[in-house]
Motif scaffolding. Structure first.
Motif, PDB file in Angstrom:
ATOM      1  N   UNK A 204       0.852  -1.189   0.000  1.00 33.03           N
ATOM      2  CA  UNK A 204       0.000   0.000   0.000  1.00 33.03           C
ATOM      3  C   UNK A 204       0.891   1.244   0.000  1.00 33.03           C
ATOM      4  N   UNK A 206      -0.315   4.476  -1.269  1.00 34.89           N
ATOM      5  CA  UNK A 206      -1.132   5.598  -1.728  1.00 34.89           C
ATOM      6  C   UNK A 206      -0.609   6.925  -1.185  1.00 34.89           C
ATOM      7  N   UNK A 207      -0.289   6.957   0.124  1.00 32.71           N
ATOM      8  CA  UNK A 207       0.168   8.220   0.725  1.00 32.71           C
ATOM      9  C   UNK A 207       1.418   8.733   0.037  1.00 32.71           C
ATOM     10  N   UNK A 208       2.353   7.820  -0.212  1.00 32.63           N
ATOM     11  CA  UNK A 208       3.647   8.209  -0.787  1.00 32.63           C
ATOM     12  C   UNK A 208       3.463   8.803  -2.185  1.00 32.63           C
ATOM     13  N   UNK A 210       0.660  10.048  -3.463  1.00 36.13           N
ATOM     14  CA  UNK A 210      -0.101  11.310  -3.412  1.00 36.13           C
ATOM     15  C   UNK A 210       0.857  12.457  -3.104  1.00 36.13           C
ATOM     16  N   UNK A 211       1.822  12.179  -2.222  1.00 37.87           N
ATOM     17  CA  UNK A 211       2.826  13.205  -1.901  1.00 37.87           C
ATOM     18  C   UNK A 211       3.632  13.564  -3.154  1.00 37.87           C
TER      19      UNK A 211
ATOM     20  N   UNK B  10      -8.359  15.311  -0.247  1.00 38.84           N
ATOM     21  CA  UNK B  10      -7.929  14.280  -1.209  1.00 38.84           C
ATOM     22  C   UNK B  10      -7.390  13.048  -0.470  1.00 38.84           C
ATOM     23  N   UNK B  22      -9.062  -2.699   2.658  1.00 43.52           N
ATOM     24  CA  UNK B  22      -8.763  -3.437   3.896  1.00 43.52           C
ATOM     25  C   UNK B  22      -9.996  -4.238   4.333  1.00 43.52           C
ATOM     26  N   UNK B 241      -6.359  -6.676  -4.840  1.00 39.42           N
ATOM     27  CA  UNK B 241      -4.972  -6.390  -4.439  1.00 39.42           C
ATOM     28  C   UNK B 241      -3.992  -6.871  -5.507  1.00 39.42           C
ATOM     29  N   UNK B 244      -3.205  -4.578  -8.409  1.00 37.92           N
ATOM     30  CA  UNK B 244      -2.253  -3.491  -8.134  1.00 37.92           C
ATOM     31  C   UNK B 244      -0.809  -3.936  -8.301  1.00 37.92           C
ATOM     32  N   UNK B 257      -3.162  -6.011   7.191  1.00 37.22           N
ATOM     33  CA  UNK B 257      -3.942  -4.776   7.116  1.00 37.22           C
ATOM     34  C   UNK B 257      -5.359  -4.986   7.648  1.00 37.22           C
ATOM     35  N   UNK B 285      -4.186   7.416   6.838  1.00 36.50           N
ATOM     36  CA  UNK B 285      -3.742   8.290   5.728  1.00 36.50           C
ATOM     37  C   UNK B 285      -3.644   9.742   6.199  1.00 36.50           C
ATOM     38  N   UNK B 288      -0.633  10.125   8.485  1.00 33.32           N
ATOM     39  CA  UNK B 288       0.602  10.130   7.685  1.00 33.32           C
ATOM     40  C   UNK B 288       0.807  11.495   7.024  1.00 33.32           C
ATOM     41  N   UNK B 293       4.446  12.361   7.687  1.00 32.79           N
ATOM     42  CA  UNK B 293       5.392  12.868   6.677  1.00 32.79           C
ATOM     43  C   UNK B 293       6.124  14.133   7.138  1.00 32.79           C
ATOM     44  N   UNK B 301       1.968   4.453   8.636  1.00 34.67           N
ATOM     45  CA  UNK B 301       0.643   3.845   8.470  1.00 34.67           C
ATOM     46  C   UNK B 301       0.509   2.477   9.135  1.00 34.67           C
TER      47      UNK B 301
END
Lengths: 427, 329
Positions: A204, A206-208, A210-211, B10, B22, B241, B244, B257, B285, B288, B293, B301
């Motif tokens: 997963x 997604x966060x990375x 999106x950044x 977003x 999940x 999954x 992806x 997860x 999210x 993070x 971040x 996460x």
């Protein structure tokens, strides 16, 4: 009773290691979440030694005995594999994991058995005067970071001033390796570095991404492994990050890293420490001498692919070092200490690679007592999705030793101080 | 609108979508736990096995090819045909039903009346066994899953939000499909359990095994049924999954997860799995983005999801929607 005694003696003889063999353990991982990368490397590693046994009767007339031990890319299992095989007379270990390497460095030093950590492991092991028994030629992670930056410098007319580079990295000792070098290179060339960590396993992200979409760095470098690579390339495609500005290191640049993303991965760049040429004479020999008679470690469908080639190249370097050790010491039945001498005197020239049937497979380099890291050169390759193959985009690029050498010295001397090691060449 | 607020919106939307993914994994755990009291450690591996089986059938791969070739010296790998996606999915559902029958016939029917920890240990063994079978059956290489699912940015949302806020939101088409499928799955499961004979029997077994037995409900049949449904849910999770990342062995780790989702939503509630997934997805999210971040170096996460679940546990040990267990002496 006599019969039982005879059987027991027979069993002991059969179980005893044949000491005249050249023993090469293969710490492979064919199971678990990283198997997709471990299988082709191990196939290439084993098939090359099998070829030497079948074609030449071994090396210098001495047969090679491979011992495969499954690590599952797990550090504890890797150490168990080392402990259970070292008594067999193992000449060299290729731990194939940075975590396992860190655990084995003090053990191998104490046991006098050399480690070859090709393009992974502890970068500062390049300093052979501190790490007598550890070799990481032909290149290490800091070389890789520098080669990537040198490639970008070339793409930007020699200046990265004001540029932004994001490093997407596996949140582990392996993934963090290039940070220090990239920071130093950022100071030198004026680019800013954003560090973006991805936790294991990286399913997963997604966060990375999106950044990355928000900040739009000029370039993205990736230090990934396993599923992290496939997901990152897919997410990059999803957020429409240009593939020609996305460069993975050499553990993020195999066919299986890009194929799940399909056509969207076209143009993805990665580093490589060896060239890819499935038509090289050596592969033809492996196909006819090893695969077709059914002696291959795998089904043969990986021959010539990125990680198969790297595994075969690793075996080739080990075999060349064995031959060098035999030459130095005038005996075919070498010891691990003699193997270390062979590795420290290894020289790979264009002519020798051609002679081995693998022209230009790696950079030209010479190992010495002081420099266990080789030339540090690597090339940039590009994924061609329609052809289903990586294509070389550059020749081998030289890293910036003016930045890397002081870092290697600082880190290795700190290790020497912590472990009461007096730097010097092995005797 | 300030940038941080837009970005947060977003991130929150993407968190909701991740939460659905999940929840898809968590649903399988809930179904089996609710019906039999077994915490199925093998649920993640079932998702892996189902996805590998789907790709194997679709590509006409010969199962156990390496084993067959090693024993008989043959060189067969493929039948040479491609199976349409829908037919391959149906065949995989059938395989998962056979697996459900085999699990009950050869494992759980021998463990009737054992302590829950014994049953849990059995599922650990089952997970490793199934992983090995998957490897032998289909091989370890990464397989590309192609069942026609759309991927990439949804351009309509991107353009609409760009016109409205001056910033285009990223939403992955695959996540939108996953949300629709999860909604259909939950509605389907609720309708099944409320309005069909087997569904009512399943609820009766979930409420009280012995009472269900006394009115003639076959426990064996219900357990095979529920493991089959969990197998189907695992297939759906494996497809989503696997689309992806390709189908590979790390797919089994998606179970990690699902655990905080279960802790938060409760082990016995289907809506709990969905709501728990959404809370975990948005929570991790946003944390993070707002704290991880900028201040903690990122990659928060994985652990934050568990911290969030633990916080809920402190106040509601049975989870948000779980049944409160009161034992009177």
């Amino acid at each position: 009773m006599k019969k039982l005694g005879t059987l027991t003696v027979g069993a002991i003889i059969a179980a005893a290691p044949a000491m005249a063999d050249l023993v090469i353990p293969d710490l492979s991982y064919r199971t678990g979440p990283y198997a997709a990368g471990g299988i082709p490397f191990s196939d290439g590693y084993q098939d090359y030694f099998t070829l030497l046994n079948e074609r030449d009767g071994g090396i210098g007339g001495e047969p090679i005995r491979l011992i495969e031990c499954e690590t599952g890319y797990n550090t504890e299992k890797g150490v168990e594999c080392y402990e259970s095989t070292k008594g067999e007379g193992a000449l060299v270990y290729q731990p194939l994991s940075t975590g396992i390497t860190y655990q084995l460095i003090p053990k191998a030093q104490a046991d006098g058995i050399p480690l070859h950590t090709m393009g992974y492991g502890r970068t500062s092991a390049r300093n052979g005067e501190v790490f007598n028994n550890v070799f990481n030629y032909p290149a290490n992670y800091w070389d890789a970071a520098s080669v990537a930056v040198n490639y970008l410098l070339d793409q930007n007319e020699g200046s990265l001033d004001g540029k932004t580079i994001a490093l997407v990295y596996h949140n582990s000792a392996y993934g963090k390796e290039p940070i220090r070098t990239l920071q130093a290179l950022g100071e030198k060339h004026g680019f800013s570095l954003t560090e973006i960590a991805v936790d294991h396993p990286g399913q997963e992200q997604k966060s990375q991404w999106l950044q990355i979409r928000r900040e739009r760095p000029d370039y993205v470098l990736m230090w990934g492994w396993g599923v992290m690579n496939q997901v990152a390339i897919q997410e990059a495609a999803n957020v429409r990050y240009p593939m020609e500005q996305f460069i993975g290191n050499w553990w993020a640049g195999a066919e299986h890293d890009v194929t799940p993303a399909g056509a969207a991965a076209d143009g993805y760049l990665s580093l490589n420490m060896n060239t890819i040429n499935p038509d090289a004479p050596i592969f033809e020999e492996i196909r006819t001498t090893v695969i077709e008679p059914g002696l291959g470690a795998g089904a043969g469908d990986n021959v010539g692919k990125v990680l198969y080639t790297r595994g075969m190249y690793a075996a080739m370097l080990a075999a060349e070092a064995i031959a060098k050790a035999q030459e130095i010491h005038g005996t075919s039945d070498i010891t691990p200490e003699q193997m270390r001498d062979g590795m420290a005197a290894l020289e790979m020239t264009e002519a020798r690679m051609e002679e081995l049937g693998a022209p230009n497979i790696g950079p030209v380099f010479a190992v010495s007592c002081q420099n266990h890291g080789g030339s540090g050169e690597a090339l940039v390759q590009r994924w061609n999705a329609s052809a289903g193959a990586f294509e070389p985009l550059t020749d081998f690029i030289t890293p910036d030793t003016s930045v890397i050498d002081p870092l290697v010295e600082e880190d290795s001397l700190a290790y020497a101080a912590e472990n009461n090691i007096t730097p010097g060449c092995a005797e | 609108m300030p940038d941080t607020l837009l970005f947060s919106m977003e991130v929150a939307l993407n968190g909701l979508m991740a939460g659905v993914m999940y929840a898809l994994v968590a649903l399988g755990f809930v179904l089996i736990f609710k019906a039999s009291g077994i915490f199925n450690y093998a649920q993640g591996v079932m998702a892996l096995f189902a996805a590998m089986t789907l790709v194997g059938i679709q590509n006409g791969q010969v199962p156990f090819a390496h084993l067959i070739n090693a024993i008989f010296g043959t060189k067969i790998h493929h039948f040479g045909w491609q199976v349409p996606a829908l037919l391959a999915i149906l065949l995989t559902v059938l395989v998962m039903a056979v697996f459900a029958w085999a699990v009950n016939r050869f494992v759980f029917s021998k463990l009737v009346n054992q302590e829950p920890i014994i049953l849990f240990m059995a599922t650990i063994g089952l997970a490793f066994f199934l992983e090995g079978v998957a490897d032998l059956m289909w091989g370890s290489e990464i397989k590309t899953l192609d069942v026609g699912l759309p991927q990439g940015i949804n351009t309509w949302i991107d353009e609409t939000t760009l016109n409205a806020f001056g910033y285009g939101f990223f939403i992955d088409n695959l996540d939108i499909v996953a949300t629709i499928i999860a909604a259909l799955l939950v509605v389907g499961l609720v309708l099944f359990s409320q309005y069909t004979k087997q569904g009512r029997a399943l609820r009766a077994v979930a409420d009280d095994h012995q009472a269900a037995l006394s009115v003639g409900i076959s426990l064996n049949f219900i357990w095979v049924l529920v493991w089959s449904i969990a197998g189907f849910v695992a297939l759906v999770a494996g497809i989503m999954w696997g689309a992806k990342s390709g189908v590979q062995f790390s797919l089994s780790l998606i179970a990690l997860k699902a655990l905080p989702v279960l802790m938060l939503g409760g082990f016995t509630s289907i809506p709990g799995a969905i709501v728990g997934g959404l809370i975990i997805g948005v929570g991790e999210k946003l944390f993070e983005f707002l704290i991880g971040q900028p201040y903690l170096g990122g990659a928060t996460e994985n652990w934050f999801a568990y911290v969030l679940a633990l916080l809920f546990l402190v106040f509601r040990p049975q989870g948000l929607f779980g049944e409160k267990i009161i034992e009177r002496v």
